[in-house]
Motif scaffolding. Structure first.
Motif, PDB file in Angstrom:
ATOM      1  N   ILE A 150       0.843  -1.197   0.000  1.00 15.10           N
ATOM      2  CA  ILE A 150       0.000   0.000   0.000  1.00 15.10           C
ATOM      3  C   ILE A 150       0.881   1.251   0.000  1.00 15.10           C
ATOM      4  O   ILE A 150       0.625   2.198  -0.743  1.00 15.10           O
ATOM      5  N   GLU A 151       1.931   1.259   0.823  1.00 17.13           N
ATOM      6  CA  GLU A 151       2.834   2.417   0.872  1.00 17.13           C
ATOM      7  C   GLU A 151       3.535   2.633  -0.475  1.00 17.13           C
ATOM      8  O   GLU A 151       3.673   3.765  -0.930  1.00 17.13           O
ATOM      9  N   LYS A 152       3.959   1.540  -1.119  1.00 20.82           N
ATOM     10  CA  LYS A 152       4.608   1.660  -2.430  1.00 20.82           C
ATOM     11  C   LYS A 152       3.641   2.227  -3.465  1.00 20.82           C
ATOM     12  O   LYS A 152       4.009   3.071  -4.284  1.00 20.82           O
ATOM     13  N   ILE A 153       2.400   1.755  -3.434  1.00 25.32           N
ATOM     14  CA  ILE A 153       1.394   2.240  -4.387  1.00 25.32           C
ATOM     15  C   ILE A 153       1.103   3.720  -4.125  1.00 25.32           C
ATOM     16  O   ILE A 153       0.987   4.514  -5.058  1.00 25.32           O
ATOM     17  N   LYS A 154       1.014   4.099  -2.843  1.00 26.23           N
ATOM     18  CA  LYS A 154       0.785   5.517  -2.509  1.00 26.23           C
ATOM     19  C   LYS A 154       1.906   6.394  -3.046  1.00 26.23           C
ATOM     20  O   LYS A 154       1.647   7.494  -3.531  1.00 26.23           O
ATOM     21  N   GLU A 155       3.147   5.911  -2.964  1.00 26.22           N
ATOM     22  CA  GLU A 155       4.288   6.683  -3.466  1.00 26.22           C
ATOM     23  C   GLU A 155       4.166   6.948  -4.966  1.00 26.22           C
ATOM     24  O   GLU A 155       4.643   7.968  -5.462  1.00 26.22           O
ATOM     25  N   VAL A 156       3.539   6.027  -5.682  1.00 28.60           N
ATOM     26  CA  VAL A 156       3.335   6.185  -7.128  1.00 28.60           C
ATOM     27  C   VAL A 156       2.057   6.975  -7.408  1.00 28.60           C
ATOM     28  O   VAL A 156       2.029   7.839  -8.287  1.00 28.60           O
ATOM     29  N   ALA A 157       0.988   6.706  -6.634  1.00 27.08           N
ATOM     30  CA  ALA A 157      -0.327   7.302  -6.901  1.00 27.08           C
ATOM     31  C   ALA A 157      -0.420   8.767  -6.476  1.00 27.08           C
ATOM     32  O   ALA A 157      -1.047   9.568  -7.165  1.00 27.08           O
ATOM     33  N   GLN A 158       0.189   9.112  -5.339  1.00 22.79           N
ATOM     34  CA  GLN A 158       0.042  10.462  -4.801  1.00 22.79           C
ATOM     35  C   GLN A 158       0.498  11.554  -5.764  1.00 22.79           C
ATOM     36  O   GLN A 158      -0.251  12.501  -6.008  1.00 22.79           O
ATOM     37  N   PRO A 159       1.707  11.456  -6.364  1.00 31.44           N
ATOM     38  CA  PRO A 159       2.116  12.505  -7.317  1.00 31.44           C
ATOM     39  C   PRO A 159       1.184  12.595  -8.537  1.00 31.44           C
ATOM     40  O   PRO A 159       0.899  13.689  -9.015  1.00 31.44           O
ATOM     41  N   LEU A 160       0.705  11.457  -9.017  1.00 34.76           N
ATOM     42  CA  LEU A 160      -0.233  11.451 -10.147  1.00 34.76           C
ATOM     43  C   LEU A 160      -1.523  12.167  -9.756  1.00 34.76           C
ATOM     44  O   LEU A 160      -2.012  13.033 -10.490  1.00 34.76           O
ATOM     45  N   CYS A 161      -2.056  11.821  -8.595  1.00 31.64           N
ATOM     46  CA  CYS A 161      -3.304  12.447  -8.137  1.00 31.64           C
ATOM     47  C   CYS A 161      -3.130  13.955  -7.961  1.00 31.64           C
ATOM     48  O   CYS A 161      -3.978  14.737  -8.398  1.00 31.64           O
ATOM     49  N   GLN A 162      -2.019  14.369  -7.349  1.00 28.73           N
ATOM     50  CA  GLN A 162      -1.775  15.791  -7.145  1.00 28.73           C
ATOM     51  C   GLN A 162      -1.643  16.527  -8.477  1.00 28.73           C
ATOM     52  O   GLN A 162      -2.190  17.614  -8.640  1.00 28.73           O
ATOM     53  N   ALA A 163      -0.941  15.928  -9.426  1.00 31.54           N
ATOM     54  CA  ALA A 163      -0.754  16.561 -10.737  1.00 31.54           C
ATOM     55  C   ALA A 163      -2.087  16.756 -11.453  1.00 31.54           C
ATOM     56  O   ALA A 163      -2.263  17.699 -12.218  1.00 31.54           O
ATOM     57  N   GLU A 164      -3.033  15.857 -11.209  1.00 30.49           N
ATOM     58  CA  GLU A 164      -4.336  15.928 -11.870  1.00 30.49           C
ATOM     59  C   GLU A 164      -5.411  16.581 -10.991  1.00 30.49           C
ATOM     60  O   GLU A 164      -6.595  16.535 -11.319  1.00 30.49           O
ATOM     61  N   ASN A 165      -4.994  17.137  -9.855  1.00 31.03           N
ATOM     62  CA  ASN A 165      -5.912  17.801  -8.905  1.00 31.03           C
ATOM     63  C   ASN A 165      -6.966  16.882  -8.311  1.00 31.03           C
ATOM     64  O   ASN A 165      -8.119  17.271  -8.126  1.00 31.03           O
TER      65      ASN A 165
ATOM     66  N   TYR B  29      -9.442   7.466 -16.557  1.00 32.04           N
ATOM     67  CA  TYR B  29      -8.172   8.133 -16.836  1.00 32.04           C
ATOM     68  C   TYR B  29      -7.120   7.768 -15.790  1.00 32.04           C
ATOM     69  O   TYR B  29      -6.000   7.349 -16.130  1.00 32.04           O
ATOM     70  N   ILE B  30      -7.453   7.913 -14.516  1.00 32.02           N
ATOM     71  CA  ILE B  30      -6.494   7.622 -13.438  1.00 32.02           C
ATOM     72  C   ILE B  30      -6.152   6.137 -13.427  1.00 32.02           C
ATOM     73  O   ILE B  30      -4.997   5.754 -13.231  1.00 32.02           O
ATOM     74  N   SER B  31      -7.123   5.292 -13.669  1.00 31.48           N
ATOM     75  CA  SER B  31      -6.885   3.846 -13.686  1.00 31.48           C
ATOM     76  C   SER B  31      -5.838   3.474 -14.737  1.00 31.48           C
ATOM     77  O   SER B  31      -4.903   2.721 -14.454  1.00 31.48           O
ATOM     78  N   ARG B  32      -5.991   4.025 -15.928  1.00 33.95           N
ATOM     79  CA  ARG B  32      -5.030   3.723 -17.005  1.00 33.95           C
ATOM     80  C   ARG B  32      -3.638   4.245 -16.671  1.00 33.95           C
ATOM     81  O   ARG B  32      -2.638   3.551 -16.840  1.00 33.95           O
ATOM     82  N   GLN B  33      -3.574   5.497 -16.200  1.00 33.73           N
ATOM     83  CA  GLN B  33      -2.285   6.107 -15.875  1.00 33.73           C
ATOM     84  C   GLN B  33      -1.601   5.358 -14.732  1.00 33.73           C
ATOM     85  O   GLN B  33      -0.409   5.037 -14.815  1.00 33.73           O
ATOM     86  N   LEU B  34      -2.354   5.094 -13.677  1.00 33.00           N
ATOM     87  CA  LEU B  34      -1.771   4.471 -12.489  1.00 33.00           C
ATOM     88  C   LEU B  34      -1.362   3.032 -12.758  1.00 33.00           C
ATOM     89  O   LEU B  34      -0.312   2.576 -12.290  1.00 33.00           O
ATOM     90  N   SER B  35      -2.152   2.319 -13.530  1.00 29.85           N
ATOM     91  CA  SER B  35      -1.815   0.931 -13.860  1.00 29.85           C
ATOM     92  C   SER B  35      -0.452   0.866 -14.552  1.00 29.85           C
ATOM     93  O   SER B  35       0.402   0.043 -14.203  1.00 29.85           O
ATOM     94  N   ASP B  36      -0.241   1.764 -15.514  1.00 32.58           N
ATOM     95  CA  ASP B  36       1.053   1.810 -16.210  1.00 32.58           C
ATOM     96  C   ASP B  36       2.183   2.144 -15.242  1.00 32.58           C
ATOM     97  O   ASP B  36       3.250   1.523 -15.278  1.00 32.58           O
ATOM     98  N   LEU B  37       1.973   3.130 -14.381  1.00 30.09           N
ATOM     99  CA  LEU B  37       2.998   3.530 -13.421  1.00 30.09           C
ATOM    100  C   LEU B  37       3.322   2.402 -12.441  1.00 30.09           C
ATOM    101  O   LEU B  37       4.492   2.171 -12.109  1.00 30.09           O
ATOM    102  N   MET B  38       2.291   1.712 -11.977  1.00 22.45           N
ATOM    103  CA  MET B  38       2.505   0.604 -11.038  1.00 22.45           C
ATOM    104  C   MET B  38       3.303  -0.512 -11.693  1.00 22.45           C
ATOM    105  O   MET B  38       4.216  -1.080 -11.083  1.00 22.45           O
ATOM    106  N   ASP B  39       2.975  -0.826 -12.933  1.00 25.26           N
ATOM    107  CA  ASP B  39       3.681  -1.899 -13.641  1.00 25.26           C
ATOM    108  C   ASP B  39       5.163  -1.570 -13.815  1.00 25.26           C
ATOM    109  O   ASP B  39       6.011  -2.455 -13.774  1.00 25.26           O
ATOM    110  N   VAL B  40       5.480  -0.283 -13.976  1.00 23.50           N
ATOM    111  CA  VAL B  40       6.866   0.133 -14.181  1.00 23.50           C
ATOM    112  C   VAL B  40       7.623   0.263 -12.857  1.00 23.50           C
ATOM    113  O   VAL B  40       8.764  -0.160 -12.737  1.00 23.50           O
TER     114      VAL B  40
ATOM    115  N   ILE C 116       6.676  -0.677  -9.503  1.00 23.68           N
ATOM    116  CA  ILE C 116       6.514  -1.583  -8.362  1.00 23.68           C
ATOM    117  C   ILE C 116       6.856  -3.002  -8.805  1.00 23.68           C
ATOM    118  O   ILE C 116       6.130  -3.615  -9.584  1.00 23.68           O
ATOM    119  N   GLU C 117       7.984  -3.483  -8.277  1.00 26.06           N
ATOM    120  CA  GLU C 117       8.448  -4.825  -8.633  1.00 26.06           C
ATOM    121  C   GLU C 117       7.645  -5.885  -7.878  1.00 26.06           C
ATOM    122  O   GLU C 117       7.186  -5.658  -6.770  1.00 26.06           O
TER     123      GLU C 117
END
Length: 154
Positions: free
Chosen positions: A9-24, A58-69, A71-72
């Motif tokens: 969850i913490e790893k996903i938050k590290e990836v999701a939080q900047p994306l969410c902030q950038a998109e308001n 939109y967020i689902s597509r963006q975040l899925s790609d970011l997570m795949d790249v 989060i090992e």
């Protein structure tokens, strides 16, 4: 297993939080549940004016790609992105300020006036407590005893 999920969850938050902030968007809550052997990653987002289906896609597509790249060893998962709905959790002090005057449900981990569950109008937000009006009387609840707080919906 729970420990593994909290680290993930913490790893996903590290990836999701900047994306969410950038998109308001506000990342309200993130959880991982296992259902029939499938890992489900759930994000609850909000923004002024509310979340639309297009926002979730939109967020689902963006975040899925970011997570795949980024989060090992995440393995297979299903990503669900949605609005927090009418029972939105109140996690931060800012949430309480934002929803002052609304109906809330609060659960405590200690007895207050011989009960642990309260539903009422959120009236006062202090530095270390909140006050809600329950059946015509005010109940002050210290922040440190709140185990769960959410909007009560309609």
């Amino acid at each position: 297993m729970k420990k593994d999920n909290s680290m993930l969850i913490e790893k996903i938050k590290e990836v999701a939080q900047p994306l969410c902030q950038a998109e308001n968007f506000e990342l309200v809550h993130l959880e991982i549940v296992n259902s029939d052997g499938e890992k489900i990653v759930r994000l609850f987002l909000d923004k002024p004016g509310g979340i639309r289906l297009d926002d979730c896609i939109y967020i689902s597509r963006q975040l899925s790609d970011l997570m795949d790249v980024h989060i090992e060893n995440i393995g297979s998962y299903r990503l669900e992105v949605s609005s927090p709905g009418p029972n939105r959790p109140l996690n931060k002090k800012e949430d309480f300020h934002r929803f002052k005057g609304e109906r809330v449900k609060i659960k405590t981990n200690e007895l207050i006036e011989n009960q642990k569950k309260f539903t009422g109008i959120l009236e006062i937000i202090n530095d270390d407590s909140v006050v809600i009006a329950v059946d015509g009387k005010r109940v002050e609840i210290s922040d440190h005893v709140i185990s769960k707080a959410m909007l009560a919906g309609q």
